[in-house]
Motif scaffolding. Structure first.
Motif, PDB file in Angstrom:
ATOM      1  N   LEU A  61      -5.175  -5.804  -7.604  1.00  0.00           N
ATOM      2  CA  LEU A  61      -5.583  -4.448  -7.229  1.00  0.00           C
ATOM      3  C   LEU A  61      -6.732  -4.480  -6.231  1.00  0.00           C
ATOM      4  N   LYS A  62      -7.707  -5.374  -6.462  1.00  0.00           N
ATOM      5  CA  LYS A  62      -8.878  -5.394  -5.585  1.00  0.00           C
ATOM      6  C   LYS A  62      -8.635  -6.145  -4.274  1.00  0.00           C
ATOM      7  N   ASN A  63      -7.405  -6.639  -4.070  1.00  0.00           N
ATOM      8  CA  ASN A  63      -7.034  -7.110  -2.738  1.00  0.00           C
ATOM      9  C   ASN A  63      -6.807  -5.942  -1.788  1.00  0.00           C
ATOM     10  N   ILE A  64      -6.499  -4.768  -2.336  1.00  0.00           N
ATOM     11  CA  ILE A  64      -6.164  -3.624  -1.478  1.00  0.00           C
ATOM     12  C   ILE A  64      -7.148  -2.474  -1.594  1.00  0.00           C
ATOM     13  N   CYS A  65      -8.103  -2.550  -2.515  1.00  0.00           N
ATOM     14  CA  CYS A  65      -9.108  -1.483  -2.603  1.00  0.00           C
ATOM     15  C   CYS A  65     -10.342  -1.990  -3.330  1.00  0.00           C
ATOM     16  N   SER A  66     -11.471  -1.349  -3.066  1.00  0.00           N
ATOM     17  CA  SER A  66     -12.728  -1.679  -3.724  1.00  0.00           C
ATOM     18  C   SER A  66     -13.640  -0.465  -3.596  1.00  0.00           C
ATOM     19  N   MET A  67     -14.783  -0.520  -4.248  1.00  0.00           N
ATOM     20  CA  MET A  67     -15.732   0.580  -4.147  1.00  0.00           C
ATOM     21  C   MET A  67     -16.691   0.330  -2.987  1.00  0.00           C
ATOM     22  N   ASN A 113      -4.820   0.441   4.761  1.00  0.00           N
ATOM     23  CA  ASN A 113      -3.877   1.426   5.287  1.00  0.00           C
ATOM     24  C   ASN A 113      -2.423   0.959   5.170  1.00  0.00           C
ATOM     25  N   SER A 114      -2.181  -0.127   4.462  1.00  0.00           N
ATOM     26  CA  SER A 114      -0.814  -0.620   4.318  1.00  0.00           C
ATOM     27  C   SER A 114       0.000   0.320   3.437  1.00  0.00           C
ATOM     28  N   GLU A 115       1.300   0.229   3.540  1.00  0.00           N
ATOM     29  CA  GLU A 115       2.170   1.105   2.758  1.00  0.00           C
ATOM     30  C   GLU A 115       1.986   0.877   1.262  1.00  0.00           C
ATOM     31  N   LYS A 116       1.857  -0.385   0.850  1.00  0.00           N
ATOM     32  CA  LYS A 116       1.685  -0.651  -0.586  1.00  0.00           C
ATOM     33  C   LYS A 116       0.366  -0.081  -1.094  1.00  0.00           C
ATOM     34  N   ALA A 117      -0.678  -0.131  -0.254  1.00  0.00           N
ATOM     35  CA  ALA A 117      -1.968   0.429  -0.664  1.00  0.00           C
ATOM     36  C   ALA A 117      -1.890   1.947  -0.742  1.00  0.00           C
ATOM     37  N   ARG A 118      -1.225   2.571   0.216  1.00  0.00           N
ATOM     38  CA  ARG A 118      -1.100   4.036   0.181  1.00  0.00           C
ATOM     39  C   ARG A 118      -0.312   4.485  -1.047  1.00  0.00           C
ATOM     40  N   VAL A 175      -9.250   1.315   5.912  1.00  0.00           N
ATOM     41  CA  VAL A 175      -9.385   0.217   6.873  1.00  0.00           C
ATOM     42  C   VAL A 175      -7.982  -0.265   7.242  1.00  0.00           C
ATOM     43  N   PRO A 176      -7.778  -0.684   8.492  1.00  0.00           N
ATOM     44  CA  PRO A 176      -6.434  -1.046   8.934  1.00  0.00           C
ATOM     45  C   PRO A 176      -5.944  -2.410   8.458  1.00  0.00           C
ATOM     46  N   GLU A 177      -6.841  -3.239   7.936  1.00  0.00           N
ATOM     47  CA  GLU A 177      -6.457  -4.579   7.510  1.00  0.00           C
ATOM     48  C   GLU A 177      -6.617  -4.727   5.994  1.00  0.00           C
ATOM     49  N   ASP A 178      -5.606  -5.275   5.336  1.00  0.00           N
ATOM     50  CA  ASP A 178      -5.685  -5.478   3.891  1.00  0.00           C
ATOM     51  C   ASP A 178      -6.926  -6.264   3.496  1.00  0.00           C
TER      52      ASP A 178
END
Length: 289
Positions: free
Chosen positions: A177-183, A193-198, A217-220
């Motif tokens: 999970l924290k590969n695609i989002c963090s605080m 901004n990847s499809e899986k993150a959205r 951010v545009p990069e995972d």
């Protein structure tokens, strides 16, 4: 809900050194990952720990590297800490579970209440939970259900931290999970901004009653940052540098009044890890506002 310290207020960082066996699984060279440079990984680790200690001002506790535990530098995976409680997790891979022993000792020395995730949890196969699948927002937990973390693991976390809502979201593609989002601060989520993150974000928004600001951010790789508010109330954000995530720097610069600390982690990222994988952050001052 019990009183909690403002999000990001920490006093200690616990880290674990990068061993000579870095980049190996079960003592053998990892075949499916990119080749890694041990010396470069150790230099990058030194820069991270220096930033946490000298710039942010945290008390640093470094557990020595263990050559027999090639993944033990992923210290975030083996404990989830909130307030005075440390939940010792149960990583998916059997070979990683002894990593918890040294971390458990440090948690006890810091006088935290240590909760164990036992092997019996969940029956056949048992509960699995890795900290890199756990996002704590200051208000609630989101737990990524991935190849590393299962629903029973999320249930144990919910039983441990009963003052907080715990929601589960599936994570696709072998990521944590924290590969695609963090605080990125109180009420701010940094997300790819990847499809899986959205897709994951849409599920998170459906599961919470709270509104979070989003910094996309545009990069995972750029989505994983480490936010700390120093004792002098300076907002620090450790993030990937321009040579690793060039397209995301402009997004970080939108965080006005932050002190940005570009921090490289190219070598651990080759093994699927991120900046937050390398540290456990703890608040031991007991000051509530």
């Amino acid at each position: 809900m019990a009183n909690i310290s403002p999000y990001g207020r920490f006093t200690h960082a616990v880290v674990r050194g990068v061993p000579e066996s870095f980049g190996r699984a079960d003592g053998q060279d990892t075949k499916e990952k990119e080749s890694v440079e041990l010396a470069k990984a150790q230099r990058q680790f030194g820069v991270l720990t220096g930033a946490l200690r000298q710039k942010v001002g945290l008390q640093l506790i470094e557990i020595p590297a263990d050559q027999d535990l090639p993944e033990s530098w992923r210290i975030e995976d083996v404990a989830v800490i909130q307030g005075d409680t440390a939940l010792i997790t149960r990583p998916f891979r059997q070979q990683r579970r002894t990593e918890a022993e040294a971390v458990r000792r440090v948690m006890s020395e810091l006088n935290l209440t240590v909760v164990e995730m036992g092997v019996e949890e969940g029956g056949s196969g048992g509960a699995t939970l890795e900290g890199s699948d756990v996002l704590f927002t200051g208000r609630e937990f989101f737990v990524g259900i991935s190849s590393h973390t299962n629903h029973r693991g999320a249930e144990v976390l919910a039983d441990t931290f009963r003052d907080f809502a715990v929601s589960t979201v599936p994570v696709c593609g072998g990521a944590r999970l924290k590969n695609i989002c963090s605080m990125g601060g109180p009420d701010t989520i940094i997300i790819s901004n990847s499809e899986k993150a959205r897709k994951t974000l849409r599920m998170m928004e459906q599961l919470t009653d709270h509104h979070y600001d989003m910094l996309t951010v545009p990069e995972d790789a750029a989505a994983n940052c480490v936010y700390v508010q120093s004792p002098s109330k300076v907002d620090f954000l450790l993030h990937r540098p321009a040579d690793e995530c060039p397209d995301s720097i402009a997004a970080f610069q939108k965080l006005q009044d932050y002190t940005l600390l570009p921090t490289a982690c190219s070598e651990v990222s080759k093994l699927g890890a991120s900046l937050s994988s390398l540290c456990l952050l703890i608040n031991r001052k007991h000051t509530y506002f």
